[in-house]
Scaffold this motif. Structure first.
Motif, PDB file in Angstrom:
ATOM      1  N   ASN A 121       0.829  -1.197   0.000  1.00  0.00           N
ATOM      2  CA  ASN A 121       0.000   0.000   0.000  1.00  0.00           C
ATOM      3  C   ASN A 121       0.872   1.259   0.000  1.00  0.00           C
ATOM      4  O   ASN A 121       1.839   1.361   0.761  1.00  0.00           O
ATOM      5  N   GLU A 122       0.526   2.213  -0.858  1.00  0.00           N
ATOM      6  CA  GLU A 122       1.212   3.511  -0.894  1.00  0.00           C
ATOM      7  C   GLU A 122       2.709   3.367  -0.657  1.00  0.00           C
ATOM      8  O   GLU A 122       3.281   3.909   0.290  1.00  0.00           O
ATOM      9  N   ILE A 123       3.337   2.638  -1.564  1.00  0.00           N
ATOM     10  CA  ILE A 123       4.747   2.265  -1.377  1.00  0.00           C
ATOM     11  C   ILE A 123       5.647   3.496  -1.187  1.00  0.00           C
ATOM     12  O   ILE A 123       6.625   3.436  -0.438  1.00  0.00           O
ATOM     13  N   ALA A 137      -5.574   6.631   9.595  1.00  0.00           N
ATOM     14  CA  ALA A 137      -4.169   6.220   9.668  1.00  0.00           C
ATOM     15  C   ALA A 137      -3.294   7.337  10.231  1.00  0.00           C
ATOM     16  O   ALA A 137      -2.394   7.089  11.028  1.00  0.00           O
ATOM     17  N   SER A 138      -3.553   8.570   9.821  1.00  0.00           N
ATOM     18  CA  SER A 138      -2.676   9.661  10.251  1.00  0.00           C
ATOM     19  C   SER A 138      -2.857   9.973  11.728  1.00  0.00           C
ATOM     20  O   SER A 138      -1.899   9.963  12.493  1.00  0.00           O
ATOM     21  N   THR A 139      -4.079  10.242  12.133  1.00  0.00           N
ATOM     22  CA  THR A 139      -4.309  10.751  13.486  1.00  0.00           C
ATOM     23  C   THR A 139      -4.781   9.681  14.474  1.00  0.00           C
ATOM     24  O   THR A 139      -4.788   9.937  15.676  1.00  0.00           O
ATOM     25  N   SER A 182     -13.171   9.928  14.653  1.00  0.00           N
ATOM     26  CA  SER A 182     -14.048  11.039  14.260  1.00  0.00           C
ATOM     27  C   SER A 182     -13.697  11.610  12.885  1.00  0.00           C
ATOM     28  O   SER A 182     -14.444  12.409  12.336  1.00  0.00           O
ATOM     29  N   LYS A 183     -12.560  11.222  12.315  1.00  0.00           N
ATOM     30  CA  LYS A 183     -12.272  11.580  10.921  1.00  0.00           C
ATOM     31  C   LYS A 183     -12.874  10.460  10.069  1.00  0.00           C
ATOM     32  O   LYS A 183     -12.238   9.448   9.786  1.00  0.00           O
ATOM     33  N   ARG A 184     -14.119  10.677   9.662  1.00  0.00           N
ATOM     34  CA  ARG A 184     -14.889   9.575   9.056  1.00  0.00           C
ATOM     35  C   ARG A 184     -14.959   9.702   7.537  1.00  0.00           C
ATOM     36  O   ARG A 184     -15.076  10.804   7.006  1.00  0.00           O
ATOM     37  N   TYR A 185     -14.915   8.557   6.869  1.00  0.00           N
ATOM     38  CA  TYR A 185     -15.004   8.515   5.401  1.00  0.00           C
ATOM     39  C   TYR A 185     -16.224   7.742   4.914  1.00  0.00           C
ATOM     40  O   TYR A 185     -16.537   7.751   3.742  1.00  0.00           O
ATOM     41  N   GLY A 186     -16.887   7.018   5.816  1.00  0.00           N
ATOM     42  CA  GLY A 186     -17.776   5.940   5.393  1.00  0.00           C
ATOM     43  C   GLY A 186     -19.140   6.318   4.855  1.00  0.00           C
ATOM     44  O   GLY A 186     -19.660   7.410   5.079  1.00  0.00           O
TER      45      GLY A 186
END
Ligand code: BG6
Length: 474
Positions: free
Chosen positions: A179-181, A427-429, A433-437
Motif C-alpha cells: 500500500n502507498e509504497i 491512519a494519520s491521526t 471522528s475523521k470519518r469517510y464511510g
C-alpha cells in the motif's frame, strides 16, 4: 448516460489494521501499527522518530480493537452488498498468516479467517481486491531483522505472498503488493517498519528498504502469475500531482522533482527498471545501494495495472521550507491558495484527479484503478438518527464526474474503491471522528461506543450511483 464500462468495478476500500481490531485473536502476532498510539506520541512513532517496539500500558492503541471488523465482517459485507458493491478492497494482516513473519508453516486460523471473508464476498457477487501489506509489518521482523532494511525480508515476503496466492486461489484474483509504497520515504516506521540508528544516513536506509520492497514486489508479481495466470497484480501509489506554485522555472523544476520522488516507485514497478534520473538523486543524497546481480532480471516482472490513492493534489515551490506548507497525508506541500481544504487541511481538488490520471496513463500506458479517494469529515447524528453527509456526497460526486472525463480522455479505468466505505480508524491521526464511510460506526476517538452500524445519506446515494453505473450522480 454512463461513460463507465459495463464491467466497471464499483466498490470501497478498507485495510486490516484500521478495521479488523482483534489484534491478538486467532494467533495473530503484533505488527508495527499495533505500536502506534493515539495522541501526541502518534506522529513521532509513525515517522520513526520515537522508538516504540513494545506496548506501553499508559497508551491507547486504536488498531487493537478498531471497528472489530474481525467479528462483524459477515454483517458488514452484507451492507456493502446492499449498496451493490462489485469489488471490496481490504488487506490481509501479514501477522495473522505468519504471526512472527519468519515461520515456515502458516497459521491455519489466519488462513481460515480470510478464506471465510473472501467466500462471504463471493457469496454476494463481490470481487475481493487484496493488499498484501498495508502498513503492518510483523514486529518480530522489525525487532529481529530491522524490517525492510534487511534483504532477508524479500524471502519472508515471498513466502507469505505465495502462501496467500495458493490458499486463496479461486477466491481472489486482484492483488496489490504494498500500500502507498512511496509513503515509506515520508513515514518510515508506519510505511516500512524502519527505525534509525544514531547518525546514520536515513536516505540510504529508506532507499535500500525501497529497493528490497521493489524486488519483493516484482518477485511476487511473477509468482502470482505463475500460481494462476488469471491473477492481476497492481502497484499502489499515494497519488496526487505536484503543481508548481508559480510559472517560475525554479518552481516548475521543484514540482517535477517532487513528482519524481513519488513516481520513482511506480517507474520501477511499471517499467521494470530504475529510471534514468535515479542515479543522480542517489549520488546527491549520498546513497549507495546494495543491488544483487539477479535483481535486474526480477524487476522486469512488471505490474498489470496502476492503482493509486487520490485525496488531494500537492504544490511545490523552489523553497519548500517557506513556512507556508501543509502535510496532508504526510507529504509536505505548499498551501495552494486556489483550493479549499477539509477540516484536516487536505485540499479538495477533483480536477487534480483527472490531471493525475492523465499523467499516470501518459507515463505507463497501463490500466488505472483508483483504490482510495474520499473526504475525512466529522459527521453529526441528527435527533431522528439520520446522518446527512451531503458534504461527502458532493466530494465524491465531483470526483466521479472527473473520472468520467478521464475515461473520455481515453484512459482505461478498471474501478473505483472510495476509502473507508465503512468508518474506520484514521491512519494519520488515529481518530475515529475523521470519518469517510457510507456506513457510520458508533465508536469514538478513545474507543468508546456500541459499534452499531448505521447507513448514512451517502449510502443510499452511492447505491444509486452503482445501480446506474455512474450515470445518475444527482
Ligand atoms: C492513505 C492510506 O494514506 O490514506 C490509508 O492508505 C489512510 O490507510 C488514508 O487511512 C486516509 O488517511 P487518514 O489519515 O485520513 O486515515
Amino acid at each position: 448516460m454512463s461513460v463507465f464500462p459495463t464491467d466497471f468495478l464499483w466498490g470501497g476500500a478498507i485495510a486490516a489494521n484500521q478495521a479488523e481490531g482483534a489484534h491478538l485473536a486467532g494467533g495473530k502476532g503484533l505488527t508495527t501499527v499495533d505500536m502506534i498510539p493515539y495522541g501526541e506520541n502518534r506522529m513521532p512513532v509513525k515517522l520513526g522518530l520515537r522508538e516504540q517496539v513494545s506496548l506501553d500500558a499508559d497508551e491507547y492503541y486504536p488498531s487493537h480493537d478498531a471497528i472489530d471488523f474481525y467479528h462483524h465482517y459477515k454483517d458488514d459485507i452484507a451492507l456493502l452488498a446492499e449498496m451493490g458493491f462489485k469489488v471490496f478492497r481490504t488487506s490481509i494482516a501479514w501477522a495473522r498468516i505468519f504471526p512472527k513473519g519468519d515461520e515456515l508453516e502458516p497459521n491455519a486460523e489466519g488462513i481460515a479467517f480470510y478464506q471465510s471473508m473472501f467466500e462471504e464476498c463471493k457469496k454476494h457477487g463481490i470481487e475481493p481486491l487484496v493488499t498484501l501489506c498495508h502498513f503492518d509489518v510483523p514486529m518480530h521482523l522489525v525487532n529481529e531483522y530491522g524490517s525492510w532494511r534487511n534483504r532477508k525480508m524479500i524471502g519472508f515476503f515471498e513466502h507469505y505472498a505465495r502462501t496467500c496466492f495458493e490458499a486463496f486461489d479461486g477466491l481472489v484474483k486482484y492483488w496489490l503488493t504494498f500500500n502507498e509504497i512511496n509513503i515509506l520515504l515520508h513515514s518510515p516506521f508506519s510505511g516500512a517498519g524502519l527505525l534509525f540508528k544514531e547518525g546514520e544516513n536515513k536516505e540510504q536506509v529508506k532507499y535500500q528498504a525501497a529497493h528490497h520492497e521493489l524486488v519483493a514486489s516484482a518477485l511476487v508479481t511473477k509468482i502470482a502469475h505463475e500460481v494462476n495466470p488469471e491473477n492481476q497484480v497492481g502497484c499502489m501509489l499515494a497519488g496526487g500531482n505536484f503543481y508548481p506554485y508559480s510559472c517560475k522555472p525554479e518552481d516548475v523544476m521543484m514540482a517535477l522533482q517532487k513528482d519524481r520522488e513519488n513516481l520513482f516507485f511506480i517507474d520501477v514497478q511499471a517499467r521494470g527498471y530504475y529510471p534514468s534520473y535515479a542515479q543522480r538523486v542517489f549520488r546527491e543524497k549520498g546513497i549507495c545501494l546494495d543491488i544483487h546481480e539477479e535483481d535486474a532480471e526480477i524487476l522486469k516482472h512488471t505490474v498489470d495495472f496502476i492503482s493509486f490513492s487520490y485525496y488531494a493534489s500537492r504544490c511545490a515551490s523552489a523553497d519548500m521550507n517557506n513556512g507556508n506548507t501543509s502535510e496532508a497525508n504526510v507529504v509536505k506541500s505548499i498551501k495552494n491558495p486556489h483550493l479549499a481544504a477539509s477540516d484536516w487541511g487536505w485540499v479538495i481538488d477533483p480536477l487534480g484527479l483527472r490531471i493525475t490520471m492523465n499523467t499516470l496513463y501518459d507515463r505507463y500506458q497501463k490500466p488505472l484503478f483508483i483504490v482510495e479517494n474520499g473526504l475525512g469529515a466529522k459527521d453529526v447524528i441528527e435527533a431522528d438518527g439520520d446522518i446527512n453527509d451531503d458534504y461527502r456526497i458532493d466530494y465524491l460526486r465531483a470526483h466521479i464526474e472527473v473520472m468520467g472525463e478521464a475515461i473520455e480522455d481515453g484512459i482505461p479505468l478498471m474501478g473505483y474503491t472510495p476509502w473507508g466505505c465503512i468508518d474506520l480508524v484514521a491512519a494519520s491521526t488515529g481518530e475515529m471522528s475523521k470519518r469517510y464511510g457510507f456506513i457510520h460506526v458508533d465508536r469514538d476517538d478513545k474507543g468508546k461506543g456500541t459499534l452499531t452500524r448505521t447507513r448514512k445519506k451517502s449510502f443510499y446515494w452511492y447505491k444509486k450511483v452503482i445501480a446506474s453505473n455512474g450515470g445518475d450522480l444527482a
